[in-house]
Write an enzyme that holds these catalytic residues in place. Structure first.
Site, PDB file in Angstrom:
ATOM      1  N   HIS A  37      40.364  34.071  43.324  1.00 59.23           N
ATOM      2  CA  HIS A  37      40.783  34.897  44.464  1.00 59.23           C
ATOM      3  C   HIS A  37      42.295  35.045  44.494  1.00 59.23           C
ATOM      4  O   HIS A  37      42.815  36.101  44.852  1.00 59.23           O
ATOM      5  CB  HIS A  37      40.238  34.305  45.762  1.00 59.23           C
ATOM      6  CG  HIS A  37      38.745  34.407  45.840  1.00 59.23           C
ATOM      7  ND1 HIS A  37      38.098  35.564  46.223  1.00 59.23           N
ATOM      8  CD2 HIS A  37      37.774  33.524  45.519  1.00 59.23           C
ATOM      9  CE1 HIS A  37      36.796  35.377  46.154  1.00 59.23           C
ATOM     10  NE2 HIS A  37      36.564  34.152  45.724  1.00 59.23           N
ATOM     11  N   ASP A  43      47.251  40.491  42.425  1.00 57.87           N
ATOM     12  CA  ASP A  43      47.247  41.750  41.676  1.00 57.87           C
ATOM     13  C   ASP A  43      47.806  42.826  42.610  1.00 57.87           C
ATOM     14  O   ASP A  43      47.118  43.359  43.484  1.00 57.87           O
ATOM     15  CB  ASP A  43      45.817  42.094  41.229  1.00 57.87           C
ATOM     16  CG  ASP A  43      45.766  43.339  40.350  1.00 57.87           C
ATOM     17  OD1 ASP A  43      46.595  44.257  40.568  1.00 57.87           O
ATOM     18  OD2 ASP A  43      44.899  43.403  39.465  1.00 57.87           O
ATOM     19  N   ARG A  46      46.178  46.425  42.733  1.00 58.54           N
ATOM     20  CA  ARG A  46      44.885  46.365  43.401  1.00 58.54           C
ATOM     21  C   ARG A  46      45.040  46.213  44.912  1.00 58.54           C
ATOM     22  O   ARG A  46      44.582  47.030  45.706  1.00 58.54           O
ATOM     23  CB  ARG A  46      44.106  45.169  42.843  1.00 58.54           C
ATOM     24  CG  ARG A  46      42.723  44.974  43.425  1.00 58.54           C
ATOM     25  CD  ARG A  46      42.238  43.532  43.213  1.00 58.54           C
ATOM     26  NE  ARG A  46      42.611  42.696  44.347  1.00 58.54           N
ATOM     27  CZ  ARG A  46      41.770  42.190  45.233  1.00 58.54           C
ATOM     28  NH1 ARG A  46      40.480  42.397  45.111  1.00 58.54           N
ATOM     29  NH2 ARG A  46      42.203  41.459  46.240  1.00 58.54           N
ATOM     30  N   GLY A  70      31.213  41.746  49.826  1.00 60.99           N
ATOM     31  CA  GLY A  70      31.868  40.777  48.931  1.00 60.99           C
ATOM     32  C   GLY A  70      33.271  40.503  49.437  1.00 60.99           C
ATOM     33  O   GLY A  70      34.251  40.797  48.773  1.00 60.99           O
ATOM     34  N   ASP A  92      29.720  37.483  51.953  1.00 57.85           N
ATOM     35  CA  ASP A  92      29.966  36.973  50.597  1.00 57.85           C
ATOM     36  C   ASP A  92      29.006  35.826  50.327  1.00 57.85           C
ATOM     37  O   ASP A  92      28.727  35.003  51.178  1.00 57.85           O
ATOM     38  CB  ASP A  92      31.412  36.495  50.416  1.00 57.85           C
ATOM     39  CG  ASP A  92      31.841  36.561  48.951  1.00 57.85           C
ATOM     40  OD1 ASP A  92      32.706  37.388  48.617  1.00 57.85           O
ATOM     41  OD2 ASP A  92      31.270  35.795  48.129  1.00 57.85           O
ATOM     42  N   GLU A 121      22.120  41.691  49.670  1.00 53.09           N
ATOM     43  CA  GLU A 121      20.771  42.264  49.635  1.00 53.09           C
ATOM     44  C   GLU A 121      19.795  41.474  50.519  1.00 53.09           C
ATOM     45  O   GLU A 121      18.677  41.923  50.750  1.00 53.09           O
ATOM     46  CB  GLU A 121      20.235  42.272  48.194  1.00 53.09           C
ATOM     47  CG  GLU A 121      20.961  43.217  47.250  1.00 53.09           C
ATOM     48  CD  GLU A 121      22.268  42.659  46.656  1.00 53.09           C
ATOM     49  OE1 GLU A 121      22.743  41.597  47.122  1.00 53.09           O
ATOM     50  OE2 GLU A 121      22.834  43.304  45.751  1.00 53.09           O
ATOM     51  N   GLU A 136      35.671  45.654  47.058  1.00 52.45           N
ATOM     52  CA  GLU A 136      36.355  45.610  45.759  1.00 52.45           C
ATOM     53  C   GLU A 136      35.353  45.003  44.788  1.00 52.45           C
ATOM     54  O   GLU A 136      35.209  43.798  44.695  1.00 52.45           O
ATOM     55  CB  GLU A 136      37.636  44.777  45.880  1.00 52.45           C
ATOM     56  CG  GLU A 136      38.598  45.074  44.754  1.00 52.45           C
ATOM     57  CD  GLU A 136      38.255  44.337  43.473  1.00 52.45           C
ATOM     58  OE1 GLU A 136      37.353  44.809  42.721  1.00 52.45           O
ATOM     59  OE2 GLU A 136      38.875  43.298  43.215  1.00 52.45           O
ATOM     60  N   GLU A 145      29.514  42.940  35.334  1.00 52.53           N
ATOM     61  CA  GLU A 145      29.094  42.172  36.518  1.00 52.53           C
ATOM     62  C   GLU A 145      28.181  42.958  37.440  1.00 52.53           C
ATOM     63  O   GLU A 145      27.588  42.394  38.366  1.00 52.53           O
ATOM     64  CB  GLU A 145      30.272  41.670  37.365  1.00 52.53           C
ATOM     65  CG  GLU A 145      31.146  40.676  36.661  1.00 52.53           C
ATOM     66  CD  GLU A 145      32.250  40.175  37.565  1.00 52.53           C
ATOM     67  OE1 GLU A 145      31.953  39.757  38.681  1.00 52.53           O
ATOM     68  OE2 GLU A 145      33.407  40.210  37.133  1.00 52.53           O
ATOM     69  N   HIS A 287      44.867  42.987  36.687  1.00 55.94           N
ATOM     70  CA  HIS A 287      44.112  41.887  36.064  1.00 55.94           C
ATOM     71  C   HIS A 287      42.914  42.403  35.256  1.00 55.94           C
ATOM     72  O   HIS A 287      42.318  41.656  34.489  1.00 55.94           O
ATOM     73  CB  HIS A 287      43.673  40.850  37.102  1.00 55.94           C
ATOM     74  CG  HIS A 287      42.530  41.299  37.963  1.00 55.94           C
ATOM     75  ND1 HIS A 287      42.681  42.115  39.063  1.00 55.94           N
ATOM     76  CD2 HIS A 287      41.202  41.073  37.866  1.00 55.94           C
ATOM     77  CE1 HIS A 287      41.509  42.342  39.604  1.00 55.94           C
ATOM     78  NE2 HIS A 287      40.589  41.725  38.894  1.00 55.94           N
TER      79      HIS A 287
HETATM   80  N1  SAH Z   1      37.034  41.467  48.807  1.00 58.27           N
HETATM   81  C1  SAH Z   1      37.738  40.342  48.194  1.00 58.27           C
HETATM   82  C2  SAH Z   1      36.964  39.714  47.034  1.00 58.27           C
HETATM   83  C3  SAH Z   1      36.563  40.668  45.906  1.00 58.27           C
HETATM   84  S1  SAH Z   1      35.727  39.838  44.566  1.00 58.27           S
HETATM   85  C4  SAH Z   1      39.101  40.803  47.755  1.00 58.27           C
HETATM   86  O1  SAH Z   1      39.322  42.013  47.697  1.00 58.27           O
HETATM   87  O2  SAH Z   1      39.965  39.973  47.467  1.00 58.27           O
HETATM   88  C5  SAH Z   1      34.054  40.199  44.847  1.00 58.27           C
HETATM   89  C6  SAH Z   1      33.345  39.227  45.786  1.00 58.27           C
HETATM   90  O3  SAH Z   1      32.030  39.731  45.963  1.00 58.27           O
HETATM   91  C7  SAH Z   1      33.204  37.807  45.263  1.00 58.27           C
HETATM   92  O4  SAH Z   1      33.766  36.895  46.201  1.00 58.27           O
HETATM   93  C8  SAH Z   1      31.677  37.602  45.107  1.00 58.27           C
HETATM   94  O5  SAH Z   1      31.241  36.298  45.491  1.00 58.27           O
HETATM   95  C9  SAH Z   1      31.112  38.646  46.074  1.00 58.27           C
HETATM   96  N2  SAH Z   1      29.778  39.176  45.740  1.00 58.27           N
HETATM   97  C10 SAH Z   1      29.410  39.765  44.569  1.00 58.27           C
HETATM   98  N3  SAH Z   1      28.110  40.172  44.635  1.00 58.27           N
HETATM   99  C11 SAH Z   1      27.669  39.843  45.894  1.00 58.27           C
HETATM  100  C12 SAH Z   1      26.419  40.014  46.565  1.00 58.27           C
HETATM  101  N4  SAH Z   1      25.379  40.588  45.969  1.00 58.27           N
HETATM  102  N5  SAH Z   1      26.306  39.544  47.823  1.00 58.27           N
HETATM  103  C13 SAH Z   1      27.360  38.930  48.432  1.00 58.27           C
HETATM  104  N6  SAH Z   1      28.566  38.752  47.850  1.00 58.27           N
HETATM  105  C14 SAH Z   1      28.728  39.208  46.591  1.00 58.27           C
END
Ligand code: SAH
Length: 349
Positions: A37, A43, A46, A70, A92, A121, A136, A145, A287
């Site tokens: 994180h 970044d 971003r 997320g 998350d 989901e 993001e 991913e 990144h």
């Molecule tokens: N929004 C934050 C983190 C982005 S990284 C930022 O901008 O800094 C993406 C995040 O999505 C990760 O922490 C990951 O754990 C979460 N994530 C990915 N797939 C997910 C899902 N299906 N349900 C819940 N969280 C999810």
């Protein structure tokens, strides 16, 4: 997102469901650590793009219900509150959300942000519909991913008709590069032909079959960039993420082409003044760097000639977070001694 091509321990047993669950667990666990994180927050390109897209559009966020898919450390949720959102729900799966709760609290936003740990989901949200989705979700090569699936799920389940998605456009581009020195170092024939007196040639294939995430010097780029595919997040479906698209790369000088590279651009088109950022070799470091696909042939190109090809990408059938990529390429010129064609298959895992 910032997940490194994973290095999970091997599985014993061959139960495909167990394998899938293992890889899911590995994926989410990787987001438990704060280092990943930290890399995303630092970044500049971003995080500043998201901040600007949200802060410069208070008229869109004011009094709205926002879903942060997320949410990680909660940065986008807090941007949305500062831009006037009525309430933000951050979801998350990973335990970083415990830190997000503390961060939201020390910033005095507990009453405006609801944080829920769980899979997007599967969780139950306190609102049936939301006005704006922020997320993001981008991985290396955009699609590694497969988190975009999750955003599309959230869109279809929760977004109001006329609701907005930040960002809403993603485009993949390609170009050809000269990379003789590095290619030789990485997958060079001599290297694997004699390793401590042994024939290691089977590793030649492995080195070639994994795309490399790396920064590419603009000086190495031999062709014009070409747009391969553009995703509109309001209309794209999960099925569209498996695609086969033609491309044409025009050489800009006489040189050799050892690899094709790909990168993506992101746009927040809903903004009053659209905000974009690119992860290409021509612009500031992110990144995500670029993704390099070494090709089995060295192409000898002359200024103005075209390399034509097809980029094929689909989620791996066993583990949908991995990507199977196939690149076909052809150089057809008036000089038959330089004509060449080939194809290569890659796996991002
Ligand atoms: N929004 C934050 C983190 C982005 S990284 C930022 O901008 O800094 C993406 C995040 O999505 C990760 O922490 C990951 O754990 C979460 N994530 C990915 N797939 C997910 C899902 N299906 N349900 C819940 N969280 C999810």
């Amino acid at each position: 997102m910032a997940n490194n091509a994973s290095s999970q321990p091997p599985l014993t047993g061959q139960d495909p469901l167990a394998a899938m669950a293992h890889s899911e667990a590995h994926y989410f666990n990787s987001y438990n650590h704060h280092g990943i994180h930290e890399e995303m927050l630092k970044d500049e390109v971003r995080t500043r793009s998201y901040r600007d897209a949200i802060y410069q559009n208070r008229h869109l966020f004011k009094d709205k219900i926002v879903l942060d898919v997320g949410c990680g450390t909660g940065i986008l949720s807090m941007f949305a509150v500062r831009a006037g959102a009525k309430h933000v729900v951050g979801v998350d799966m990973s335990t970083i959300i415990d830190k997000a709760k503390e961060i939201v609290e020390v910033n005095g936003m507990t009453s405006q942000i609801t944080l829920i740990q769980g899979k997007m989901e599967e969780v139950k949200l306190p609102f049936d519909k939301v006005d704006i989705i922020v997320s993001e979700w981008m991985g290396y090569f955009l699609l590694y991913e497969s988190m975009l699936d999750t955003v599309l799920y959230a869109r279809d389940r929760y977004l109001n008709k006329d609701g907005l998605i930040f960002p809403d456009t993603a485009t993949i581009h390609m170009a050809g590069i000269e990379d003789g020195d590095y290619k030789e170092e990485k997958i060079g024939c001599e290297l694997w032909d004699n390793v401590w007196g042994f024939d290691y040639s089977p590793l030649k294939h492995t080195a070639l079959s994994e795309p490399l995430v790396d920064t590419v010097d603009m000086k190495a780029v031999v062709t014009d960039p070409a747009t391969v595919i553009k995703f509109d997040l309001y209309t794209v479906t999960a099925d569209d993420l498996a695609f086969s698209m033609p491309f044409q790369l025009q050489a800009r000088r006489n040189d050799f082409v050892h690899a094709l590279i790909a990168w993506f651009d992101i746009e927040f088109a809903a903004c009053h003044k659209p905000i974009k950022f690119s992860t290409g070799p021509h612009t500031k470091y992110t990144h995500w760097k670029q993704t390099v696909f070494y090709i089995p042939t060295v192409l000898t190109v002359t200024d103005g000639e075209y390399i034509s090809g097809v980029l094929e990408t689909k989620p791996n059938t066993k583990n949908r977070r991995d990507l199977d990529i196939k690149v076909t390429y052809k150089l057809e010129t008036d000089d038959i001694t330089r004509n060449a064609e080939g194809q290569a298959e890659y796996k991002m895992c």
